[in-house]
Design a protein around this motif. Structure first.
Motif, PDB file in Angstrom:
ATOM      1  N   ASP A 197      -5.427  65.910 -15.321  1.00  0.00           N
ATOM      2  CA  ASP A 197      -4.617  65.774 -16.532  1.00  0.00           C
ATOM      3  C   ASP A 197      -5.346  65.159 -17.720  1.00  0.00           C
ATOM      4  OD1 ASP A 197      -4.821  63.121 -15.767  1.00  0.00           O
ATOM      5  OD2 ASP A 197      -2.766  62.984 -15.032  1.00  0.00           O
ATOM      6  N   LEU A 198      -6.622  64.780 -17.546  1.00  0.00           N
ATOM      7  CA  LEU A 198      -7.467  64.230 -18.615  1.00  0.00           C
ATOM      8  C   LEU A 198      -7.002  62.867 -19.121  1.00  0.00           C
ATOM      9  CD1 LEU A 198      -8.247  67.423 -20.736  1.00  0.00           C
ATOM     10  CD2 LEU A 198      -9.704  66.310 -19.043  1.00  0.00           C
ATOM     11  N   GLN A 199      -6.161  62.185 -18.356  1.00  0.00           N
ATOM     12  CA  GLN A 199      -5.788  60.824 -18.746  1.00  0.00           C
ATOM     13  C   GLN A 199      -6.939  59.856 -18.480  1.00  0.00           C
ATOM     14  OE1 GLN A 199      -1.636  60.719 -16.764  1.00  0.00           O
ATOM     15  NE2 GLN A 199      -1.367  59.529 -18.615  1.00  0.00           N
ATOM     16  N   ASP A 200      -7.694  60.119 -17.432  1.00  0.00           N
ATOM     17  CA  ASP A 200      -8.887  59.324 -17.162  1.00  0.00           C
ATOM     18  C   ASP A 200     -10.019  59.845 -18.039  1.00  0.00           C
ATOM     19  OD1 ASP A 200      -7.646  57.796 -15.137  1.00  0.00           O
ATOM     20  OD2 ASP A 200      -7.973  59.411 -13.696  1.00  0.00           O
ATOM     21  N   ASP A 201     -10.659  58.955 -18.776  1.00  0.00           N
ATOM     22  CA  ASP A 201     -11.672  59.334 -19.756  1.00  0.00           C
ATOM     23  C   ASP A 201     -12.920  59.890 -19.071  1.00  0.00           C
ATOM     24  OD1 ASP A 201     -13.244  59.646 -21.964  1.00  0.00           O
ATOM     25  OD2 ASP A 201     -13.369  57.515 -22.456  1.00  0.00           O
ATOM     26  N   VAL A 202     -13.195  61.177 -19.301  1.00  0.00           N
ATOM     27  CA  VAL A 202     -14.363  61.819 -18.671  1.00  0.00           C
ATOM     28  C   VAL A 202     -15.671  61.227 -19.180  1.00  0.00           C
ATOM     29  CG1 VAL A 202     -13.132  63.988 -18.278  1.00  0.00           C
ATOM     30  CG2 VAL A 202     -14.419  63.677 -20.401  1.00  0.00           C
ATOM     31  N   ASN A 203     -15.636  60.556 -20.324  1.00  0.00           N
ATOM     32  CA  ASN A 203     -16.851  59.953 -20.876  1.00  0.00           C
ATOM     33  C   ASN A 203     -17.326  58.751 -20.061  1.00  0.00           C
ATOM     34  OD1 ASN A 203     -17.220  61.671 -23.244  1.00  0.00           O
ATOM     35  ND2 ASN A 203     -15.310  60.749 -23.978  1.00  0.00           N
ATOM     36  N   ALA A 204     -16.509  58.323 -19.100  1.00  0.00           N
ATOM     37  CA  ALA A 204     -16.935  57.241 -18.207  1.00  0.00           C
ATOM     38  C   ALA A 204     -17.844  57.773 -17.098  1.00  0.00           C
ATOM     39  CB  ALA A 204     -15.715  56.552 -17.606  1.00  0.00           C
ATOM     40  N   ILE A 205     -17.882  59.098 -16.914  1.00  0.00           N
ATOM     41  CA  ILE A 205     -18.696  59.679 -15.831  1.00  0.00           C
ATOM     42  C   ILE A 205     -20.179  59.348 -15.977  1.00  0.00           C
ATOM     43  CG2 ILE A 205     -19.485  61.877 -14.840  1.00  0.00           C
ATOM     44  CD1 ILE A 205     -16.647  62.936 -15.188  1.00  0.00           C
ATOM     45  N   PRO A 206     -20.790  59.515 -17.176  1.00  0.00           N
ATOM     46  CA  PRO A 206     -22.201  59.132 -17.313  1.00  0.00           C
ATOM     47  C   PRO A 206     -22.465  57.662 -16.965  1.00  0.00           C
ATOM     48  CG  PRO A 206     -21.534  60.493 -19.167  1.00  0.00           C
ATOM     49  CD  PRO A 206     -20.281  60.156 -18.413  1.00  0.00           C
ATOM     50  N   LYS A 207     -21.510  56.787 -17.279  1.00  0.00           N
ATOM     51  CA  LYS A 207     -21.666  55.368 -16.939  1.00  0.00           C
ATOM     52  C   LYS A 207     -21.632  55.178 -15.423  1.00  0.00           C
ATOM     53  CE  LYS A 207     -19.298  54.020 -21.227  1.00  0.00           C
ATOM     54  NZ  LYS A 207     -18.103  53.341 -21.785  1.00  0.00           N
ATOM     55  N   MET A 208     -20.762  55.950 -14.747  1.00  0.00           N
ATOM     56  CA  MET A 208     -20.716  55.888 -13.287  1.00  0.00           C
ATOM     57  C   MET A 208     -22.039  56.350 -12.690  1.00  0.00           C
ATOM     58  SD  MET A 208     -16.909  57.321 -12.319  1.00  0.00           S
ATOM     59  CE  MET A 208     -15.427  56.383 -12.650  1.00  0.00           C
ATOM     60  N   VAL A 209     -22.589  57.410 -13.261  1.00  0.00           N
ATOM     61  CA  VAL A 209     -23.876  57.939 -12.792  1.00  0.00           C
ATOM     62  C   VAL A 209     -24.962  56.884 -12.958  1.00  0.00           C
ATOM     63  CG1 VAL A 209     -25.682  59.626 -13.291  1.00  0.00           C
ATOM     64  CG2 VAL A 209     -23.290  60.363 -13.145  1.00  0.00           C
ATOM     65  N   ASP A 210     -24.956  56.189 -14.094  1.00  0.00           N
ATOM     66  CA  ASP A 210     -25.960  55.138 -14.323  1.00  0.00           C
ATOM     67  C   ASP A 210     -25.834  54.008 -13.303  1.00  0.00           C
ATOM     68  OD1 ASP A 210     -27.024  56.502 -16.483  1.00  0.00           O
ATOM     69  OD2 ASP A 210     -25.822  55.422 -17.976  1.00  0.00           O
ATOM     70  N   GLU A 211     -24.585  53.638 -12.981  1.00  0.00           N
ATOM     71  CA  GLU A 211     -24.376  52.591 -11.972  1.00  0.00           C
ATOM     72  C   GLU A 211     -24.878  53.058 -10.603  1.00  0.00           C
ATOM     73  OE1 GLU A 211     -23.505  49.577 -12.293  1.00  0.00           O
ATOM     74  OE2 GLU A 211     -22.602  49.472 -14.282  1.00  0.00           O
ATOM     75  N   TYR A 212     -24.649  54.334 -10.304  1.00  0.00           N
ATOM     76  CA  TYR A 212     -25.144  54.899  -9.041  1.00  0.00           C
ATOM     77  C   TYR A 212     -26.671  54.864  -8.990  1.00  0.00           C
ATOM     78  CZ  TYR A 212     -26.420  58.455  -5.580  1.00  0.00           C
ATOM     79  OH  TYR A 212     -27.006  59.119  -4.529  1.00  0.00           O
ATOM     80  N   LEU A 213     -27.291  55.217 -10.100  1.00  0.00           N
ATOM     81  CA  LEU A 213     -28.754  55.200 -10.163  1.00  0.00           C
ATOM     82  C   LEU A 213     -29.308  53.779 -10.061  1.00  0.00           C
ATOM     83  CD1 LEU A 213     -29.343  57.882 -12.958  1.00  0.00           C
ATOM     84  CD2 LEU A 213     -29.747  58.128 -10.495  1.00  0.00           C
ATOM     85  N   ASP A 214     -28.470  52.805 -10.409  1.00  0.00           N
ATOM     86  CA  ASP A 214     -28.875  51.393 -10.282  1.00  0.00           C
ATOM     87  C   ASP A 214     -28.634  50.847  -8.881  1.00  0.00           C
ATOM     88  OD1 ASP A 214     -29.812  51.176 -12.852  1.00  0.00           O
ATOM     89  OD2 ASP A 214     -27.922  50.420 -13.677  1.00  0.00           O
ATOM     90  N   GLY A 215     -28.104  51.695  -7.985  1.00  0.00           N
ATOM     91  CA  GLY A 215     -27.956  51.280  -6.591  1.00  0.00           C
ATOM     92  C   GLY A 215     -26.551  51.121  -6.073  1.00  0.00           C
TER      93      GLY A 215
END
Length: 326
Positions: free
Chosen positions: A106-124
């Motif tokens: 439904d696009l209520q969750d901001d898709v622009n947070a996905i790159p930040k999640m990816v960065d956190e994943y890359l940080d371990g």
């Protein structure tokens, strides 16, 4: 950890034809940018899970999967519920994906947070929670009941991430541990924190629904809350026991009080108090039986070991097999 990994975004859908075009547009843009930035592989996928929709949701998913290489889909044989659809998508994607993100359509969750999640994943981090930074889009009733729910779950000893729904990233290892939990009464918000591993939080502002109607009316929200309580704690049963002892003690004190009044000759007919006591005790008994019945019902559901979902067609696996042959 290698900087280039395969990411799958799992999107459960139920009668979402009104939002699917925009959801596909926004998610493909995010994935394309991450591929261009060389953070994820070109084989990364968006996995739409059709949870037995009655509209054109599946035909749109099928159409988009043919139009875009990064779009795929999983069709369930019937409606298994939001949590079952999420789990079906994670089950398909976790086999060959290094990380999986789950997000509603439904696009209520901001898709622009996905790159930040990816960065956190890359940080371990192996589990990254999407957490709302406010509840401004909620009604006062929903906001207050949500706060009460999280506090009550905390009182019961259930570890939840407040203001975090089913918007999260999980590594392949975390997904496999999650899938090893075999219960049929799914409450993923409570199960995921049990997985463990290093976690992180990404904060975002929740938006209004892009189009269509909410798939979580009050009735479903109440059922969801009850499932959460009864799936993770037996405290309600202990509270019932405490209530029972309290009523017995109160009745004993009333008996002593009645004897004293009789000795003093101050006898009152007491019809009202008698009837109120009967109705009150009857209500307590019915509530108690209902709570115990919830637990018995869950045991009944668990011991049958029925499948948590049934996949009718899996375009994700079809595409993956084709890519592996190349």
């Amino acid at each position: 950890m290698s900087d280039l990994f395969k990411l799958s975004i799992v999107v459960p859908c139920y009668n979402e034809e009104e939002v699917l075009h925009e959801t596909t547009k926004e998610l493909t843009a995010i994935v394309d940018n991450l591929i261009a930035e060389k953070k994820i592989t070109s084989t990364s996928k968006i996995v739409f899970v059709d949870d037995g929709s009655k509209d054109k949701t599946w035909s749109l998913i099928d159409e988009f999967s043919k139009k875009y290489d990064i779009v795929s889909g999983v069709k369930l044989s019937r409606n298994f519920g939001h949590q079952g659809a999420l789990l079906a998508g994670v089950t398909s994607a976790a086999e060959d994906s290094d990380a999986v993100i789950t997000i509603d359509a439904d696009l209520q969750d901001d898709v622009n947070a996905i790159p930040k999640m990816v960065d956190e994943y890359l940080d371990g981090a192996e589990v990254v929670y999407g957490v709302r930074n406010n509840r401004d889009t909620d009604t006062a009733f929903k906001r207050s009941t949500a706060e009460m729910f999280y506090k009550f779950m905390g009182f019961l000893g259930v570890k939840l991430v407040p203001d975090s729904a089913d918007y999260r990233l999980m590594s392949q290892r975390a997904c496999k541990v999650l899938l090893s939990y075999r219960e049929r009464n799914l409450f993923l918000r409570g199960i995921v924190p049990l997985v463990g591993f290093k976690s992180a939080k990404v904060y975002y502002a929740r938006k209004e629904r892009f189009a269509g109607e909410s798939k979580y009316p009050l009735k479903k929200m109440l059922k969801f809350a009850i499932d959460g309580v009864t799936s993770f704690s037996i405290v309600p049963i202990k509270l019932i026991m405490g209530l029972g002892f309290f009523i017995v003690l109160f009745s004993f004190l009333l008996l002593i009080y009645s004897f004293i009044r009789k000795i003093n000759g101050d006898v009152i007919p007491g019809w009202s108090s008698l009837m109120i006591s009967i109705w009150a005790l009857g209500g307590v008994q019915l509530i108690s039986i209902s709570v115990i019945g919830e637990y018995v019902g869950k045991i009944f559901s668990e011991v049958k070991q029925r499948p948590r979902f049934t996949i009718e067609r899996d375009i994700y696996t079809e595409k993956t097999q084709e890519e592996n042959k190349r």
